[in-house]
Scaffold this motif. Structure first.
Motif, short mmCIF file in Angstrom:
data_model
loop_
_atom_site.label_atom_id
_atom_site.label_comp_id
_atom_site.label_asym_id
_atom_site.label_seq_id
_atom_site.Cartn_x
_atom_site.Cartn_y
_atom_site.Cartn_z
N GLN A 269 0.65 -1.37 -0.22
CA GLN A 269 0.35 -0.18 -0.25
C GLN A 269 0.50 1.59 0.41
O GLN A 269 1.77 1.32 0.82
N THR A 288 -6.62 7.81 -10.54
CA THR A 288 -7.98 7.38 -11.17
C THR A 288 -7.48 6.14 -12.62
O THR A 288 -8.03 5.55 -13.02
N SER A 293 -5.80 2.08 -8.54
CA SER A 293 -6.80 2.11 -7.83
C SER A 293 -6.53 3.09 -6.38
O SER A 293 -5.01 3.08 -5.99
N CYS A 294 -7.50 4.36 -6.17
CA CYS A 294 -7.30 5.35 -5.35
C CYS A 294 -7.81 5.62 -4.63
O CYS A 294 -9.72 5.88 -5.08
N PHE A 295 -7.91 5.92 -3.05
CA PHE A 295 -8.56 6.62 -1.91
C PHE A 295 -8.14 7.99 -1.89
O PHE A 295 -6.61 8.61 -2.49
N PHE A 313 -8.99 1.62 4.15
CA PHE A 313 -7.94 2.37 3.34
C PHE A 313 -6.95 1.09 4.13
O PHE A 313 -6.47 0.21 4.42
N CYS A 318 -8.13 -0.50 -0.86
CA CYS A 318 -8.00 -0.07 -1.69
C CYS A 318 -6.20 -0.14 -1.71
O CYS A 318 -5.66 0.20 -0.57
#
Length: 379
Positions: A269, A288, A293-295, A313, A318
């Protein structure tokens, strides 16, 4: 960054104990049993997965248990939270209906995380732990304080509000712990902290923990601490397990460089830091669009939304998180092995706390800084 040595660094899985560095292994060989803790507390400690005390725990637990004020400096990710939670839990008398310890932290996420550690280690003690932070319902907190609470984990503004209303009664609160103490003693928080101390009894114990101690901490120590025991495990500033690199780029090349890093690095991560809320959102959108994948998380989001992102997370939903400096302190997500400073931070303390999100508890990690011409002097 053409050679492959940095790839080799990340070939062991994040939880592999063989990768532990001496930041957490250079101990005196103590056991938790050596501190004569309550059996129920030891059960909680071992169930949490702690086997032996880390260096900061060895240095500060016995001192904290005898009631002395403590000023402790240790690196991010070396077990500071348990170093103060264990003595706090040991000292609580669950037969008394009173707030007996106050743990102050600078951010809401860190409050939730610290309270969780307290609850898990205190599982067999019947200790009541309450979290109270800004951005949540004041009414709910007031209702909760009418029932039994032994330990409060709080951000400063909210607990001061509750103390001023005489809802949080702190006259029996003999232990005050401050985590990320340097941040809590910055100009925005220090007046609040000093007001809070006014609510505590005179025979209180104050414990300060942080990785960085600027001059504000010295002033506070001289004014409020009584012959503090000083622990300094900072022979150098950054964690031994973190390898640091920089890439010299133009601003317009940063996204391309990030894309290359994503394709080449073995990321469990990652946390990617930007210097403004606006840039956090724009970068998250770009990542994105690149198909990763992304927060994202920043201080202007609704608290409920922040909680959800942090929770998801942490649970591995993610791989990448774009963040403002909201997320630099204390946040412990073991599987983060890469930190990328998309924007280079303005000061050294922020840099230290950012890269300390990687390489937690003696594991290996990587920090990559994207440096522009304007950043060169800062670097």
């Amino acid at each position: 960054m053409a050679d492959d040595d940095w790839k080799q660094k990340l070939h062991l899985p994040a939880k592999d104990t063989r990768t532990r560095t001496e930041d957490v292994t250079a101990t005196k060989g103590n056991d938790f049993e050596d501190y004569f803790l309550k059996r129920e507390l030891l059960m909680g400690i071992f169930e949490k997965g702690f086997e032996k005390p880390s260096p900061i725990q060895e240095e500060s637990i016995p001192i904290a248990l005898v009631g002395r004020d403590v000023l402790a400096r240790a690196k991010n990710g070396t077990g500071k939270t348990a170093a103060f939670c264990i003595p706090v839990l040991e000292k609580v008398d669950t037969t008394r209906n009173a707030i007996q310890a106050l743990i102050l932290v600078p951010t809401r996420e860190l409050a939730l995380q610290t309270a969780q550690v307290c609850k898990e280690m205190g599982k067999y003690l019947n200790v009541e732990v309450m979290v109270t932070t800004g951005g949540t319902s004041l009414k709910d907190d007031i209702m909760r304080l009418y029932s039994t609470i032994h330990i409060v984990v709080a951000t400063p503004g909210r607990i001061l509000d509750l103390a001023n209303k005489n809802v949080a009664k702190l006259n029996d609160c003999r232990v005050l712990c401050m985590d990320e103490a340097d941040k809590l003693l910055s100009p925005e928080f220090e007046p609040i902290i000093e007001q809070l101390i006014g609510f505590l009894p005179r025979d209180r114990q104050i414990m300060l923990y942080s990785a960085t101690f600027p001059v504000t901490v010295k002033h506070f120590k001289e004014r409020w601490l009584n012959k503090p025991y000083i622990v300094n495990l900072m022979d150098e500033l950054t964690l031994k397990g973190i390898t640091q690199y920089y890439a010299f780029v133009e601003e317009k090349q940063k996204v391309h460089c990030l894309n290359t890093l994503f394709s080449k690095l073995r990321i469990n991560q990652s946390i990617i830091f930007c210097n403004s809320v606006n840039r956090v959102e724009l970068l998250a959108k770009k990542i994105t669009e690149l198909g990763y994948s992304c927060f994202y998380i920043h201080a202007k989001m609704l608290q409920s939304h922040r909680n959800r992102v942090f929770h998801d997370f942490r649970n591995g939903l993610c791989r990448n998180l774009v963040s403002s400096d909201l997320f630099t302190r204390g946040i412990d997500i073991q599987s983060v092995n890469v930190v990328i400073n998309f924007d280079f931070p303005k000061n050294a303390e922020t840099y230290l706390h950012r890269v300390g999100r990687s390489g937690r508890f003696g594991h290996l990690g990587l920090a990559v800084n994207l440096i522009t011409y304007e950043d060169r002097l800062n670097l």
